[in-house]
Design a protein around this motif. Sequence first.
Motif, PDB file in Angstrom:
ATOM      1  N   TRP A 163       0.691  -1.178  -0.079  1.00  0.00           N
ATOM      2  CA  TRP A 163      -0.092   0.032  -0.080  1.00  0.00           C
ATOM      3  C   TRP A 163       0.912   1.152  -0.075  1.00  0.00           C
ATOM      4  O   TRP A 163       2.026   1.276  -0.010  1.00  0.00           O
ATOM      5  N   GLN A 164       0.126   2.390  -0.155  1.00  0.00           N
ATOM      6  CA  GLN A 164       1.049   3.599   0.334  1.00  0.00           C
ATOM      7  C   GLN A 164      -0.060   4.134   1.556  1.00  0.00           C
ATOM      8  O   GLN A 164      -1.246   3.789   1.953  1.00  0.00           O
ATOM      9  N   GLU A 165       0.922   4.759   2.471  1.00  0.00           N
ATOM     10  CA  GLU A 165       0.292   5.278   3.647  1.00  0.00           C
ATOM     11  C   GLU A 165       0.976   6.778   3.809  1.00  0.00           C
ATOM     12  O   GLU A 165       2.016   6.821   3.912  1.00  0.00           O
ATOM     13  N   GLY A 166      -0.090   7.722   3.690  1.00  0.00           N
ATOM     14  CA  GLY A 166       0.319   9.079   3.857  1.00  0.00           C
ATOM     15  C   GLY A 166       0.346   9.484   5.196  1.00  0.00           C
ATOM     16  O   GLY A 166      -0.782   9.094   6.237  1.00  0.00           O
ATOM     17  N   HIS A 167       1.165  10.400   5.856  1.00  0.00           N
ATOM     18  CA  HIS A 167       1.191  10.785   7.315  1.00  0.00           C
ATOM     19  C   HIS A 167       1.500  12.280   7.338  1.00  0.00           C
ATOM     20  O   HIS A 167       2.657  12.638   7.105  1.00  0.00           O
ATOM     21  N   THR A 168       0.467  13.135   7.827  1.00  0.00           N
ATOM     22  CA  THR A 168       0.803  14.524   7.704  1.00  0.00           C
ATOM     23  C   THR A 168       0.719  15.102   8.796  1.00  0.00           C
ATOM     24  O   THR A 168      -0.153  14.714   9.662  1.00  0.00           O
ATOM     25  N   VAL A 169       1.319  16.215   9.328  1.00  0.00           N
ATOM     26  CA  VAL A 169       1.152  16.910  10.518  1.00  0.00           C
ATOM     27  C   VAL A 169       1.058  18.604  10.136  1.00  0.00           C
ATOM     28  O   VAL A 169       1.520  19.159   9.134  1.00  0.00           O
ATOM     29  N   HIS A 170      -0.033  19.101  10.800  1.00  0.00           N
ATOM     30  CA  HIS A 170      -0.532  20.420  10.448  1.00  0.00           C
ATOM     31  C   HIS A 170      -0.556  21.301  11.594  1.00  0.00           C
ATOM     32  O   HIS A 170      -0.639  20.843  12.941  1.00  0.00           O
ATOM     33  N   GLU A 171      -0.708  22.606  11.449  1.00  0.00           N
ATOM     34  CA  GLU A 171      -0.622  23.622  12.744  1.00  0.00           C
ATOM     35  C   GLU A 171      -2.092  23.570  13.410  1.00  0.00           C
ATOM     36  O   GLU A 171      -2.284  23.844  14.459  1.00  0.00           O
ATOM     37  N   THR A 172      -2.939  23.520  12.434  1.00  0.00           N
ATOM     38  CA  THR A 172      -4.343  23.618  12.942  1.00  0.00           C
ATOM     39  C   THR A 172      -5.286  22.547  12.289  1.00  0.00           C
ATOM     40  O   THR A 172      -4.902  21.952  11.509  1.00  0.00           O
ATOM     41  N   GLU A 173      -6.490  22.577  13.318  1.00  0.00           N
ATOM     42  CA  GLU A 173      -7.376  21.436  13.158  1.00  0.00           C
ATOM     43  C   GLU A 173      -8.089  21.680  11.709  1.00  0.00           C
ATOM     44  O   GLU A 173      -8.273  20.798  11.027  1.00  0.00           O
ATOM     45  N   GLU A 174      -8.282  23.051  11.306  1.00  0.00           N
ATOM     46  CA  GLU A 174      -8.868  23.317   9.825  1.00  0.00           C
ATOM     47  C   GLU A 174      -7.946  22.644   8.910  1.00  0.00           C
ATOM     48  O   GLU A 174      -8.529  22.024   7.864  1.00  0.00           O
ATOM     49  N   GLU A 175      -6.746  22.768   8.881  1.00  0.00           N
ATOM     50  CA  GLU A 175      -5.837  22.318   7.903  1.00  0.00           C
ATOM     51  C   GLU A 175      -5.848  20.904   8.009  1.00  0.00           C
ATOM     52  O   GLU A 175      -6.114  20.461   6.916  1.00  0.00           O
ATOM     53  N   ALA A 176      -5.853  20.300   8.967  1.00  0.00           N
ATOM     54  CA  ALA A 176      -5.849  18.828   9.067  1.00  0.00           C
ATOM     55  C   ALA A 176      -6.878  18.178   8.574  1.00  0.00           C
ATOM     56  O   ALA A 176      -7.093  17.422   7.547  1.00  0.00           O
ATOM     57  N   GLN A 177      -8.235  18.977   8.697  1.00  0.00           N
ATOM     58  CA  GLN A 177      -9.424  18.469   7.909  1.00  0.00           C
ATOM     59  C   GLN A 177      -9.290  18.577   6.581  1.00  0.00           C
ATOM     60  O   GLN A 177      -9.988  17.725   5.768  1.00  0.00           O
ATOM     61  N   LYS A 178      -8.924  19.863   6.372  1.00  0.00           N
ATOM     62  CA  LYS A 178      -8.840  20.050   4.802  1.00  0.00           C
ATOM     63  C   LYS A 178      -8.099  19.151   4.183  1.00  0.00           C
ATOM     64  O   LYS A 178      -8.460  18.585   2.975  1.00  0.00           O
ATOM     65  N   GLU A 179      -6.869  18.749   4.663  1.00  0.00           N
ATOM     66  CA  GLU A 179      -6.093  17.714   3.990  1.00  0.00           C
ATOM     67  C   GLU A 179      -6.682  16.425   3.974  1.00  0.00           C
ATOM     68  O   GLU A 179      -6.616  15.397   3.075  1.00  0.00           O
ATOM     69  N   THR A 180      -7.598  15.795   5.150  1.00  0.00           N
ATOM     70  CA  THR A 180      -8.140  14.676   5.130  1.00  0.00           C
ATOM     71  C   THR A 180      -9.155  14.536   3.904  1.00  0.00           C
ATOM     72  O   THR A 180      -8.980  13.652   3.184  1.00  0.00           O
TER      73      THR A 180
END
Lengths: 303, 634
Positions: A163-180
């Motif tokens: 598989w591929q698994e992406g793992h990201t870290v963001h400054e804010t909750e909004e950014e994380a939700q946007k990325e999701t």
Amino acid sequence: MSDKAAAFVKEITPRSEDFSRWYTDVIRRAELADYSPVKGSMVIRPYGYAMWELMQQALDRRIKETGHVNAYFPLLIPEGLLEKEAAHVEGFAPQVAWVTHGGDEKLEERLVVRPTSEAIICTMYSKWIQSWRDLPVLINQWANVVRWEKVTRLFLRTTEFLWQEGHTVHETEEEAQKETLKMLGVYKEFAETELAMPVLAGQKTESEKFAGAAKTYSIEALMGDGRALQAATSHNLGQNFAKVFDITFQGRDKTVQYGWQTSWGATTRLIGGVIMMHGDDSGLILPPRIAPVSGSDGPHSSR
Amino acid sequence: MFDKIIPRSEDYAKWYTQVIRQAEMADYAPVRGCMVIRPYGYALWENVKEQLDTRFKETGHQNAAFPLFIPMSFIEKEAEHVEGFKPELAVVTHGGGKKLEEPLVVRPTSETIIGYMYSQWIQSYRDLPVLINQWANVVRWELRPRLFLRTMEFFWQEGHTAHATHEEAEEETLSILDLYADFAINEAAIPVIRGRKSESEKFPGALTSYTIEAMMGDKRALQSGTSHDLGQNFAKAFDIQYLDANQKQQHCWTTSWGVSTRMIGAIIMTHGDDQGLVLPPRLAPTQLVIVPIVPKNNDSDKQAVMQAVDGICETLGSVRYHVDDRHDHSPGWRFNEWELKGVPLRIEIGPRDLSKQQIVLARRDIPGKEGKTFVPIDNAAETVKQMLDTIQADMLKRAIDFRDTNTFKPTTYDAFKEVIENGFAHARWCGDAACEEQVREETQATIRCLPMDQPGGDGITGRSGRFHTEQCAAYGTQIVAGAVPGRGGSDVNGIPVYDTVAEGIAATGADTSLIFVPARFNAADSVMEAAEAGVELIVCISEHIPVLDMVKAKAFLQGKSTRLIGPNCPGVITPGECKIGVMPEFAYTPGNVGIVSRSGTLTYEAAYQLKRLGIGQSTCVGIGGDPVIGDKLC
């Protein structure tokens, strides 16, 4: 249809008779994959692997175009690390393979063969991330993972899968939700454009979500037997893992904060999806964009 | 990020680790011996992978994926293999909450499980050859891990092929070796020596192992890729059989070959300097970094510079470039970072350069002023492309020069002991493992390989002829003359050379002729020339002589008293007395048993097995395996 082709096709169980059998017949006759001496593990034969390579290239391009880079984290995870996030270990512990001996000696601490890489990746992220300037971290890895399954099916559910698994870290909750949601969109577009697989994108229920996530989204496809197949998933991990693994950063306001994370993955199960969605009683029907040999129909010989 | 890196001359191992970690190529992982490959390091690996994968596909190979786990019983099926790998295995004893019936091994290499699958898939000669490769991770329990060079888990590609004949398998083994060398030299700018491994160094379970060896910045060798002729060892252990055209069951002949993430270590150590990495343009993730230098309080200047940068970028085509516009960091700071990361070329551009309509081009591989050129802006893209090619060629040349300077040819053991501390040594070896071990104990030196390019070549004056002549003479054979057209009057180690065989016989009374002339220079003619000159015995080593040429030569020999042994044979040896040929001396010992064989290698094998049983040989004759040969002796 020639006599030879007819005889070949005769060996494939009709879908209406036994869909499961049909599925396995097609895979083995088309030499996409085979069973291996390790229970539950499969061998992906050249034709099947060529399909995976084409899918990989198409998905990797999209992953890079959305600002991510590839890296690689270890296969083996110390038992202690996996146990740090309670829901996570509860979800995965019954399914993992343990390395207990190495180089002829019993190990002091058992090692898990990764069922997914949050634990080890978060450990490294906590080392690497210091300030908001280090964010966002947008890393993906192409890898193999192991999950001990009771019932296995070629491509769909195997003890070891790619598989591929992406793992990201963001400054804010909004950014994380946007990325999701962005990655969910990438998967949807990929499935529809490359695999000719129409999918429904939506959110999982609490009981179905990823062990340790705040919210899980998935794309679901309808297979030839009328059943659903989860084709890919995207998780908003909130700060769950950040708190457990100490992924903190100095914010713009100089305070120390926990990172907001996402993870998302698509697997070799997609090959199974393509087979079940498009195949018929003569065998495979491959969408051109991921067909290793275009202009061929029906069962394909490996020569 | 910019802690000073320790100079290589002070502590090479520390330098290596510091460069990797500061350039953010890799990091240590929580599991001892495992590494994390960070994005920059992984991007380099992706380029290595792409170049190799393209070559594999072009030569008819296909990728597949075999399981990570291998049942323990499989590893144990091939005796040498298990002996070699048992101490290095990571073992899974529990899975899915239960103790497993049979422990599983995390693959250290996949010959065994792939062998098993091949035995299922291969039925007839029509199924051959099978040419499969896999890109995979493997685990070997390492006691002394080093980032990229030796890690518990590493990435590689492992090719596994199955063939109907040994000849085909040997050809595949060697053509992959050439493929690896081509990649190393032309993509990584690493000059490598292709060669055969000694018996004690070969892959556990292989018949013959080949390798590419490179010299690193600390003058030590690094094995950078290997290719193995596995003979029928794994085919027999795993029952990989096929029905041949005559309906007979035969075992396959198999090969395996691999290059790993160690290649990244090779790139770092071959080219890196005290400022950090120096990457060969063809593999560098970023080939060109553009550093715009803008004044703090002048927006119009800033705009002009950035516009010029955009203009250049538009013309760069397929060049992999990056614009570093982090204006809050000084130019010097940014230069340092990209130098550390080994980016081959840098463009600097500021308002002053703009006013002169020029840019500054700075090479990573040539430090300071010497590496800088001023180039008109309009020419920038063209010059960049040319310069990247130049840098690639220069890096290779520099590496070759470095290796040549540090390679020695000692002729005595004492001289060897002296020079081996400081680089590579080309030295004669008798072929005996006991001597090899002794040398290792006394000097820590190991045989990296027996180079494919042995000294020798055309006749006594050519590379291989010269080498074998020396060996034979050292063995006790009375070599009295050489015959090489156009070289008459010269000598080789005191042995006079004549233009023709007839002249040589007239001058010295020679009665035997040993022929090394390559087929393409008409070896068959040499046989006839020697017969014409009245030689009593001709031993012809040369291979690939066309059949029709040999038909002519054999017809010519009719009625003459000359006997021909060969062609394409190893020659004749009476152990302890005389050797006319190329056989390895260590395989023989005087005794009562005579050996006649069509196969060269099998003669050595037969003799050696007898020797090990305490049975010596009287005379051994290799009569050659070609369709038309001289004396068959029976």
